[in-house]
Design a protein around this motif. Structure first.
Motif, PDB file in Angstrom:
ATOM      1  N   GLY A  36       1.154  10.034   1.751  1.00 50.02           N
ATOM      2  CA  GLY A  36       1.883   8.918   2.339  1.00 50.02           C
ATOM      3  C   GLY A  36       3.361   9.182   2.493  1.00 50.02           C
ATOM      4  N   ALA A  37       4.017   8.318   3.272  1.00 50.13           N
ATOM      5  CA  ALA A  37       5.447   8.487   3.560  1.00 50.13           C
ATOM      6  C   ALA A  37       6.289   8.403   2.305  1.00 50.13           C
ATOM      7  CB  ALA A  37       5.891   7.424   4.566  1.00 50.13           C
ATOM      8  N   ILE A  62      10.589   7.730   4.668  1.00 52.30           N
ATOM      9  CA  ILE A  62      10.604   6.272   4.517  1.00 52.30           C
ATOM     10  C   ILE A  62      11.374   5.638   5.673  1.00 52.30           C
ATOM     11  CG2 ILE A  62      11.445   4.366   3.096  1.00 52.30           C
ATOM     12  CD1 ILE A  62      10.881   6.117   0.638  1.00 52.30           C
ATOM     13  N   LYS A  63      12.496   6.233   6.050  1.00 50.05           N
ATOM     14  CA  LYS A  63      13.284   5.722   7.183  1.00 50.05           C
ATOM     15  C   LYS A  63      12.480   5.792   8.480  1.00 50.05           C
ATOM     16  CE  LYS A  63      17.535   6.852   7.809  1.00 50.05           C
ATOM     17  NZ  LYS A  63      18.770   7.672   7.955  1.00 50.05           N
ATOM     18  N   MET A  64      11.795   6.915   8.714  1.00 57.11           N
ATOM     19  CA  MET A  64      10.989   7.035   9.933  1.00 57.11           C
ATOM     20  C   MET A  64       9.840   6.030   9.927  1.00 57.11           C
ATOM     21  SD  MET A  64      10.777  11.109  10.877  1.00 57.11           S
ATOM     22  CE  MET A  64      10.488  11.744   9.233  1.00 57.11           C
ATOM     23  N   PHE A  65       9.228   5.831   8.766  1.00 59.87           N
ATOM     24  CA  PHE A  65       8.145   4.869   8.632  1.00 59.87           C
ATOM     25  C   PHE A  65       8.638   3.468   9.001  1.00 59.87           C
ATOM     26  CE2 PHE A  65       5.486   1.867   6.330  1.00 59.87           C
ATOM     27  CZ  PHE A  65       4.210   2.367   6.491  1.00 59.87           C
ATOM     28  N   ALA A  66       9.797   3.085   8.449  1.00 57.14           N
ATOM     29  CA  ALA A  66      10.342   1.752   8.713  1.00 57.14           C
ATOM     30  C   ALA A  66      10.705   1.586  10.188  1.00 57.14           C
ATOM     31  CB  ALA A  66      11.558   1.502   7.829  1.00 57.14           C
ATOM     32  N   ALA A  67      11.302   2.622  10.787  1.00 57.89           N
ATOM     33  CA  ALA A  67      11.690   2.536  12.193  1.00 57.89           C
ATOM     34  C   ALA A  67      10.461   2.392  13.088  1.00 57.89           C
ATOM     35  CB  ALA A  67      12.493   3.772  12.586  1.00 57.89           C
ATOM     36  N   ARG A  80       0.809  -1.205   0.000  1.00 54.66           N
ATOM     37  CA  ARG A  80       0.000   0.000   0.000  1.00 54.66           C
ATOM     38  C   ARG A  80       0.850   1.266   0.000  1.00 54.66           C
ATOM     39  NH1 ARG A  80      -2.357   3.991   2.694  1.00 54.66           N
ATOM     40  NH2 ARG A  80      -4.548   4.446   2.238  1.00 54.66           N
ATOM     41  N   GLY A  81       1.961   1.232   0.719  1.00 54.10           N
ATOM     42  CA  GLY A  81       2.729   2.451   0.905  1.00 54.10           C
ATOM     43  C   GLY A  81       3.781   2.731  -0.140  1.00 54.10           C
ATOM     44  N   PHE A  82       4.274   1.686  -0.808  1.00 51.03           N
ATOM     45  CA  PHE A  82       5.463   1.892  -1.625  1.00 51.03           C
ATOM     46  C   PHE A  82       5.360   1.391  -3.058  1.00 51.03           C
ATOM     47  CE2 PHE A  82       6.809   1.613   2.822  1.00 51.03           C
ATOM     48  CZ  PHE A  82       7.390   2.865   2.961  1.00 51.03           C
ATOM     49  N   LEU A  83       4.378   0.556  -3.382  1.00 52.87           N
ATOM     50  CA  LEU A  83       4.244   0.085  -4.758  1.00 52.87           C
ATOM     51  C   LEU A  83       3.490   1.108  -5.599  1.00 52.87           C
ATOM     52  CD1 LEU A  83       3.366  -3.710  -4.458  1.00 52.87           C
ATOM     53  CD2 LEU A  83       5.580  -2.678  -5.006  1.00 52.87           C
ATOM     54  N   PRO A  84       3.900   1.350  -6.845  1.00 52.56           N
ATOM     55  CA  PRO A  84       3.092   2.179  -7.744  1.00 52.56           C
ATOM     56  C   PRO A  84       1.716   1.564  -7.930  1.00 52.56           C
ATOM     57  CG  PRO A  84       5.283   1.772  -8.667  1.00 52.56           C
ATOM     58  CD  PRO A  84       5.151   0.873  -7.466  1.00 52.56           C
TER      59      PRO A  84
END
Length: 280
Positions: A252-253, A261-266, A161-165
């Motif tokens: 979205g992030a 993206i780094k904050m989202f992953a953390a 949802r967050g990162f795929l086109p």
């Protein structure tokens, strides 16, 4: 801290916290203008006291006119500043710690409220004492419905949802629809106990929020609303009420750059570490 207007701090009141960090000035003005209109509508029949806290995590523009509009609506307004960028959840906690109202609204600076949103929400909560946290109908810029109530996510759900086109999400459409509760969330039906709701608009009974000790400050940004939603179920019922209407202008992030993206992953790592990993 700057304070204007009569303090709205009796047990029947509403408090609102808005955390800002380098906001878009025009959007912030629009959010506060719609908030002021919603407060006016709320107070038209019942002069419930309202206190608004603007939490400046950095880059707060000139809000003198916005504060004046809020005080004209009957609210008091305080600006909490000097703490630096302490993160989204911790910023809201600075206001939550001061709140003694019956209800507290966690509000994003990219939300426009329908004029009747607060009146509808408080009327619903007064009629349903079992409800401790309310989510509204959240519209998108094009007028459609944003599906921001969620079931417990898998890592694959979040990635897809967050990162795929968009064109690459088609194989995941069914599972993402289930994650976003598209089978039950609509424009008409009240939905009890969605597992997770969006932090862009979270209306709490303040006693529930205080017992939860607000947001978990270990999340700097992202997933603090997932965490708080899941914990809220331990004390009260959570409810989606489509008669309460707002519009969300957020993104979205992945669209905000690598730092987000780094904050989202953390934050995702902290979330799954606390509540349990679910991969597929």
């Amino acid at each position: 801290m700057m304070d204007t207007g009569e303090q709205a701090m009796n047990p029947g009141g509403l408090s609102v916290s808005v955390v800002v960090f380098r906001p878009d000035p025009a959007q912030l003005t629009q959010t506060l203008a719609t908030l002021a209109e919603a407060i006016s509508c709320l107070r038209r029949d019942t002069p419930v006291p309202v206190a608004v806290y603007l939490v400046d995590n950095g880059g707060l523009p000139d809000v003198v006119a916005d504060v004046s509009r809020l005080t004209q609506s009957g609210a008091s307004c305080a600006v909490i500043a000097g703490q630096g960028n302490v993160g989204y959840g911790r910023g809201h906690n600075l206001a939550i710690d001061q709140a003694t109202s019956a209800y507290h609204l966690v509000l994003n600076p990219d939300i426009d409220l329908d004029a009747q949103a607060l009146a509808e929400a408080l009327t619903f909560l007064a009629a349903h004492p079992e409800a401790g946290l309310l989510a509204p109908r959240i519209g998108e810029d094009g007028g459609g419905l944003q599906y921001l109530c969620r079931r417990y996510p898998t890592v694959l759900d979040l990635f897809a949802r967050g990162f795929l086109p968009a064109r690459w999400r088609k194989p995941f459409a069914r599972r993402l629809a289930a994650y976003e509760m598209r089978d039950v969330i609509n424009e008409r039906d009240i939905v009890w106990d969605p597992p997770i709701i969006s932090g862009c608009f979270m209306l709490f009974r303040t006693d529930v929020l205080k017992r939860l000790k607000g947001f978990d400050e270990r999340y700097f940004l992202y997933f603090e609303d997932y965490d708080l939603s899941l914990r809220a179920h331990e004390l009260a019922r959570v409810v989606y009420v489509p008669a309460v209407r707002v519009q969300h202008h957020g993104g979205g992030a992945a669209r905000k750059g690598f730092a987000h993206i780094k904050m989202f992953a953390a934050s995702a790592f902290k979330f799954f570490g606390r509540f349990g990993w679910k991969w597929l």
